[in-house]
Design a protein around this motif. Structure first.
Motif: not given
Length: 267
Positions: A8-13, A158-161, A173-175, A178-183
């Protein structure tokens, strides 16, 4: 508190983030993106990852701890806990430990390294509006006077507005959010996460050294609670760790571990 399985681990962990940042080109590029600076080189300080100043002082385990070519110290951590009061105090403690560790006896204070303590948070911080909050010591009476002591604390969310950061940092921060890798850098990070998730040695390390397990066990030892250690043994058995490894971590004998396993029908 429920503990995530390795799958279950992701880059957030922290565990996965730490392993990904062991890839030098990625770590260097992430630091450059977070701080909008250029770094010629970084040096890992693996043997110094757990810093103990004295037996009476609480030690700290730093997730990513490196020096750059100018001697600047960087500590980067992923944060998922929303206890801001605790996180703010932690930056103060980390700073004091880093300074005490780097200032050897007899050295002048001018030899202290510049340092950055960077928390990447997966939740809103402070006002909740910004993605980036940078703290340095300033004069309260005249805000244009900086103390210039070389210490910087940086909270990223990651939650800034607001539209308050560079596009590359926003993509990072979007990545993390949980967003898709974009670069290219984010695709490299994604590949490194996948590689880490397929490493059996790290899977075993996570099961054995999960911070929650370790803390629970250590507190149990400190308070003389054998049941605390026994609960950790049970959880490790359920993750199919060997009896020998469990014994090594908990300071039980193999026979004691086996008895606990039999009592709970785990062997």
């Amino acid at each position: 508190m429920r503990i995530k399985s390795f799958d279950e681990l992701t880059i957030q962990d922290n565990f996965i983030f730490q392993k990904v940042m062991l890839k030098k080109p990625i770590c260097k590029a992430v630091l450059e993106r977070l701080l909008d600076i250029s770094i010629e080189d970084i040096v890992y300080i693996q043997e110094e990852k757990t810093l103990d100043v004295s037996l009476e002082t609480k030690s700290i385990r730093l997730d990513v701890y490196v020096n750059d070519d100018r001697g600047t110290v960087f500590n980067i951590e992923m944060q998922t806990s929303k206890d801001m009061e605790e996180l703010v105090k932690r930056t103060r403690f980390y700073q004091s430990i880093l300074d005490m560790y780097h200032l050897q006896k007899g050295q002048k204070y001018m030899t202290l390294n510049d340092s950055y303590i960077i928390f990447i948070c997966t939740f809103p911080v402070f006002t909740g509006n910004r993605h980036k909050y940078t703290f340095k010591n300033v004069c309260m009476e005249e805000h244009d006077i900086l103390l210039n002591d070389g210490a910087t604390k940086l909270f990223l969310s990651t939650k800034g507005k607001m539209d308050d950061i560079s596009k590359p940092l926003q993509r990072f921060l979007d990545y993390v959010d949980g967003h898709a890798a974009s670069d290219e850098l984010l695709r490299d990070i994604e590949s490194a996460v996948d590689e880490a998730k397929h490493c059996e040695a790290w899977r075993e390390e996570y099961s054995m050294l999960s911070m929650d397990h370790y803390t629970y066990w250590k507190e149990g030892v400190a308070e003389g609670r054998a049941e605390g250690k026994a609960e950790v043994v049970i959880q490790m058995l359920r993750k199919h760790l060997s009896l020998e490894m469990i014994a090594e971590v908990t300071n039980f004998t193999v026979e004691e571990v086996k008895a606990i396993a039999k009592e709970h029908a785990l062997i």
